[in-house]
Scaffold this active site. Structure first.
Site, mmCIF file in Angstrom:
data_model
loop_
_atom_site.group_PDB
_atom_site.id
_atom_site.type_symbol
_atom_site.label_atom_id
_atom_site.label_comp_id
_atom_site.label_asym_id
_atom_site.label_seq_id
_atom_site.Cartn_x
_atom_site.Cartn_y
_atom_site.Cartn_z
ATOM 1 N N LYS A 1 32.368 18.081 112.734
ATOM 2 C CA LYS A 1 33.660 17.414 112.858
ATOM 3 C C LYS A 1 33.691 16.275 111.860
ATOM 4 C CE LYS A 1 36.484 16.460 116.944
ATOM 5 N NZ LYS A 1 37.423 17.547 116.572
ATOM 6 N N ASP B 1 33.021 15.823 95.554
ATOM 7 C CA ASP B 1 32.316 15.389 96.766
ATOM 8 C C ASP B 1 30.983 16.117 96.890
ATOM 9 O OD1 ASP B 1 33.166 15.157 100.339
ATOM 10 O OD2 ASP B 1 31.778 14.057 99.042
HETATM 11 C C1 LIG Z 1 31.554 27.212 106.027
HETATM 12 C C2 LIG Z 1 30.327 27.111 106.872
HETATM 13 C C3 LIG Z 1 29.498 28.200 107.025
HETATM 14 N N1 LIG Z 1 28.398 28.122 107.783
HETATM 15 C C4 LIG Z 1 28.105 26.966 108.407
HETATM 16 N N2 LIG Z 1 26.975 26.946 109.166
HETATM 17 C C5 LIG Z 1 26.444 25.949 109.956
HETATM 18 C C6 LIG Z 1 25.433 26.294 110.847
HETATM 19 C C7 LIG Z 1 24.890 25.321 111.663
HETATM 20 F F1 LIG Z 1 23.916 25.658 112.522
HETATM 21 C C8 LIG Z 1 25.326 23.997 111.626
HETATM 22 C C9 LIG Z 1 24.782 22.905 112.523
HETATM 23 C C10 LIG Z 1 23.293 22.668 112.417
HETATM 24 C C11 LIG Z 1 22.911 21.489 113.291
HETATM 25 N N3 LIG Z 1 23.347 21.673 114.702
HETATM 26 C C12 LIG Z 1 22.967 20.497 115.486
HETATM 27 C C13 LIG Z 1 24.802 21.905 114.809
HETATM 28 C C14 LIG Z 1 25.254 23.081 113.957
HETATM 29 C C15 LIG Z 1 26.330 23.680 110.718
HETATM 30 F F2 LIG Z 1 26.748 22.401 110.660
HETATM 31 C C16 LIG Z 1 26.882 24.647 109.893
HETATM 32 N N4 LIG Z 1 28.869 25.854 108.294
HETATM 33 C C17 LIG Z 1 29.980 25.914 107.528
HETATM 34 N N5 LIG Z 1 30.774 24.805 107.367
HETATM 35 C C18 LIG Z 1 30.556 23.566 107.920
HETATM 36 C C19 LIG Z 1 30.091 23.407 109.224
HETATM 37 C C20 LIG Z 1 29.930 22.115 109.737
HETATM 38 C C21 LIG Z 1 30.243 21.010 108.944
HETATM 39 F F3 LIG Z 1 30.119 19.774 109.433
HETATM 40 C C22 LIG Z 1 30.682 21.192 107.628
HETATM 41 N N6 LIG Z 1 30.948 20.102 106.846
HETATM 42 C C23 LIG Z 1 30.213 18.856 106.798
HETATM 43 C C24 LIG Z 1 30.731 17.975 105.659
HETATM 44 C C25 LIG Z 1 32.097 18.413 105.283
HETATM 45 S S1 LIG Z 1 32.090 20.096 105.756
HETATM 46 O O1 LIG Z 1 33.275 20.514 106.362
HETATM 47 O O2 LIG Z 1 31.579 20.874 104.676
HETATM 48 C C26 LIG Z 1 30.843 22.460 107.132
#
Ligand SMILES: Cc1cnc(Nc2cc(F)c(C3CCN(C)CC3)c(F)c2)nc1Nc1ccc(F)c(N2CCCS2(=O)=O)c1
Length: 308
Positions: A33, A152
């Protein structure tokens, strides 16, 4: 008779692979988030038997920063990018009720580079970091050829697809360089990640691929610090600037220390050649900074030397 040109048949929702129907999009858990909105893990399961694929769905958080228009631009940007080192666009989901749109992307199971390095620092060696660095470099080189400026680039916006593959994510701030210029001048700097910004971004809001190169140098620093919170860029800069400095004058102090040639110190146990790469990225004058192509070659060379 007038020969009729090709008649483009409108694809039905089922045939159009980029249309995701909300009723088949099963929510599983939150992924992240931020002021950008929220990203959720979902399963797209049209057969209803849990054989559907896992996807990451980004929903717009309507607030002052990001508007529907910015979100549409992000969707347009991501759908135009086809690179192994950039998170894949899968489509969009229109929830008619709320007239809102979500961005559907491939799901990368290992999460962001920050969390991955913090949790795996003992089995990620220099070679693997250089592999990740060269992948980010290739992704950025691809963006540059399409005249995109990411604006970014930071470890928090790099996702881990597997033990040996990372991808650049989050194109919320990405801009296209106008055809007649080689930089993008931002008028409305919102929440700025200034500790990843080159001097010309801080002083003139001037963004280019050369300012993305500066940010790449900061990502190298994060990589070789294993994204350790204790020595992350913001913390190190604030130590130098002085914690008493607050608010808008931080960017002025940051610009001053960069002007006086202060740079982030080499991370502990960082190979000298790698710190040398960072210093090249942090050349004050953007014209003298290396391009991503040159950085990629230098990383390959270090990997070769490391092999001997
Ligand atoms: C497009 C996409 C594809 N796969 C994934 N996989 C993913 C897999 C995971 F296990 C986790 C976590 C790992 C840690 N535990 C505690 C919670 C889940 C995770 F955070 C992501 N995430 C994507 N996007 C994304 C998700 C979440 C984001 F906060 C942001 N952003 C952050 C800064 C701007 S942002 O929007 O880029 C992009």
């Amino acid at each position: 008779p007038v020969t009729q040109g090709p008649v483009w048949k409108a694809l039905s929702p089922q045939q159009d692979q980029t249309m995701f129907e909300e009723r088949h999009l099963r929510y599983i858990s939150p992924l992240g988030k931020g002021n950008f909105g929220s990203v959720e893990l979902c399963r797209y399961d049209p057969l209803g038997d849990n054989t559907g694929e896992l996807v990451a769905v980004k929903k717009l958080q309507p607030n002052n920063q990001s508007t529907q228009e910015d979100f549409q631009k992000e969707v347009n940007t991501l759908s135009a990018l086809h690179c192994d080192y950039i998170v894949k666009f899968k489509g969009v989901c229109y929830s008619m009720g709320r007239l809102s749109m979500s961005l559907v992307m491939e799901y990368l199971p290992y999460g962001s580079l920050i969390g991955y390095l913090e949790n795996n620092r003992h089995n990620v060696n220099t070679r693997r970091m250089l592999l990740f660095a060269s992948q980010i470099c290739k992704g950025m080189e691809y963006l540059q050829t399409l005249r995109y400026v990411h604006r970014d680039l930071a470890a928090r916006n790099v996702l881990v697809a597997s033990e040996v593959l990372v991808k650049i994510a989050d194109f919320g701030l990405t801009k296209i360089i106008p055809f007649d210029k080689d930089y993008y001048w931002v008028t409305q700097p919102g929440e700025s990640p200034i500790f990843w910004y080159a001097p010309e971004c801080i002083n003139e809001s001037r963004f280019s691929s050369k300012s993305d190169v500066w940010s790449f140098g900061v990502v190298l620093h994060e990589l070789f610090s294993y994204c350790n919170m204790k020595c992350n860029p913001k913390r190190l800069y604030m130590q130098e600037i002085g914690h008493t400095v607050q608010g808008p004058s931080i960017s002025m102090h940051l610009a001053n220390i960069l002007k006086s040639n202060w740079r982030l110190p080499a991370p502990p146990d960082c190979p000298p050649q790698v710190y040398g790469l960072m210093k090249q990225c942090w050349t004050y004058n953007y014209n003298e900074r290396p391009c991503f192509y040159s950085l990629g070659n230098q990383i390959e060379t270090i990997l070769q030397d490391d092999r001997e």
